[in-house]
Design an enzyme around this catalytic site. Structure first.
Site, short mmCIF file in Angstrom:
data_model
loop_
_atom_site.label_atom_id
_atom_site.label_comp_id
_atom_site.label_asym_id
_atom_site.label_seq_id
_atom_site.Cartn_x
_atom_site.Cartn_y
_atom_site.Cartn_z
CB ILE A 132 -0.99 0.03 1.19
CG1 ILE A 132 -0.27 -0.13 2.53
CG2 ILE A 132 -2.04 -1.06 1.03
CD1 ILE A 132 -1.21 -0.07 3.72
CG ASP A 133 -0.03 4.36 -2.77
OD1 ASP A 133 0.68 3.54 -3.39
OD2 ASP A 133 -1.01 4.94 -3.26
CD GLU A 134 6.64 7.47 2.21
OE1 GLU A 134 7.02 8.42 2.93
OE2 GLU A 134 7.23 7.11 1.17
#
Length: 285
Positions: A132-134
């Site tokens: 998942i994105d930062e």
């Protein structure tokens, strides 16, 4: 390193060949390696014939030499474990932390912390099945051995791992539910931004409204495809960027963080068949 997986046969007549090829759908290369290493025995250590049927309740011990994980160890990030058994781990990644290292020597990512946690339990393999994105917080599924990793990878490809995200978006979303079908490609005017583009990759997001406020709407979204920034791009395309997501047109907020949470994951356990519905109960920013 040496991997060990114990499996209790769930049906009469199941052969090891059937288990590996049809039930678990392991790759041909991996099956060949297991065969060459004579990897399957019973609890007494006696090697088993792969073409002979087993009985329900028989215990197969699969022991083989394979790859280990090579992430550096770090305890810099608090780790919340939502689910764990001998085969897999589901843990919550905080917002502002990368899922995995992107360069050699990087050790302040979620996977560095997971590896440290597993090493403290004398377990030396752990690989994320998705990322998942930062800037997104929430649940990540981690395989604790290569066989389970392969099974979960295929489940992800076949869309049988359902991940549900919660987003708080600007404005009042008109429809109670819907599907956004809009291809996503790179934005040539910005190095990290994505955009809806007819020449981009196919992208599908299903959503439903989970709550409304005067200026905001809470939305639950499920990905049918997994493009970079997909939910962020699609909700902005709908005219409702995620609160705090300045990259996609939202107003600036004091935290400079956007409100997206991978809060639930659901799938059939690859080994036991149990239906897992795991939610992120962690209280985090």
């Amino acid at each position: 390193m040496i991997h060990t997986l114990t499996y209790t046969v769930q049906e009469d007549g199941l052969t090891i060949n059937n288990l590996f090829q049809e039930k678990w759908k392991l790759g041909k290369k991996l099956i060949h390696e297991l065969l060459m290493q004579k990897a399957v025995s019973n609890k007494s250590g006696e090697l088993l014939q792969w073409k002979l049927p087993n009985k329900k309740g028989d215990v197969l011990v699969i022991k083989w030499e394979g790859e280990s994980s090579n992430y550096l160890l770090s305890d810099q990030i608090p780790l919340y474990v939502a689910y764990e058994d001998e085969y897999l781990l589901i843990a919550s990644k905080p917002r502002g932390v990368s899922t995995h290292p992107n360069e050699d020597g990087q050790n302040h990512t979620f996977m560095n912390t997971v590896t440290n946690y597993l090493h403290n339990k004398d377990h030396h393999y752990g690989e994320h099945v998705h990322r998942i994105d930062e800037g997104t917080k929430g649940l990540v599924v981690i395989a604790k051995n290569p066989l389970v990793k392969g099974m979960l990878d295929r489940m992800l490809e076949n869309k049988t791992i359902v991940r549900t995200y919660e987003a708080t978006v600007e404005g009042q979303v008109k429809n109670q539910h819907g599907t956004i079908r809009a291809a996503i490609g790179n934005d040539r005017h910005h190095p990290t931004r994505k955009r809806v583009s007819p020449s981009g990759q196919n992208a599908i997001t299903h959503y439903e409204v989970a709550g409304k406020h005067e200026q905001f709407t809470k939305v639950h979204a499920i990905l049918e495809t997994g493009r970079t920034h997909q939910i962020r791009v699609h909700l902005a395309h709908l005219g409702h960027p995620i609160v705090g997501d300045e990259l996609y047109g939202a107003k600036r907020t004091p935290t400079k963080m956007y409100e997206l949470h991978a809060f639930k994951v659901q799938f059939n356990h690859p080994i036991t068949g149990e239906v897992l519905v795991i939610e992120d109960k962690r209280q985090q920013n």
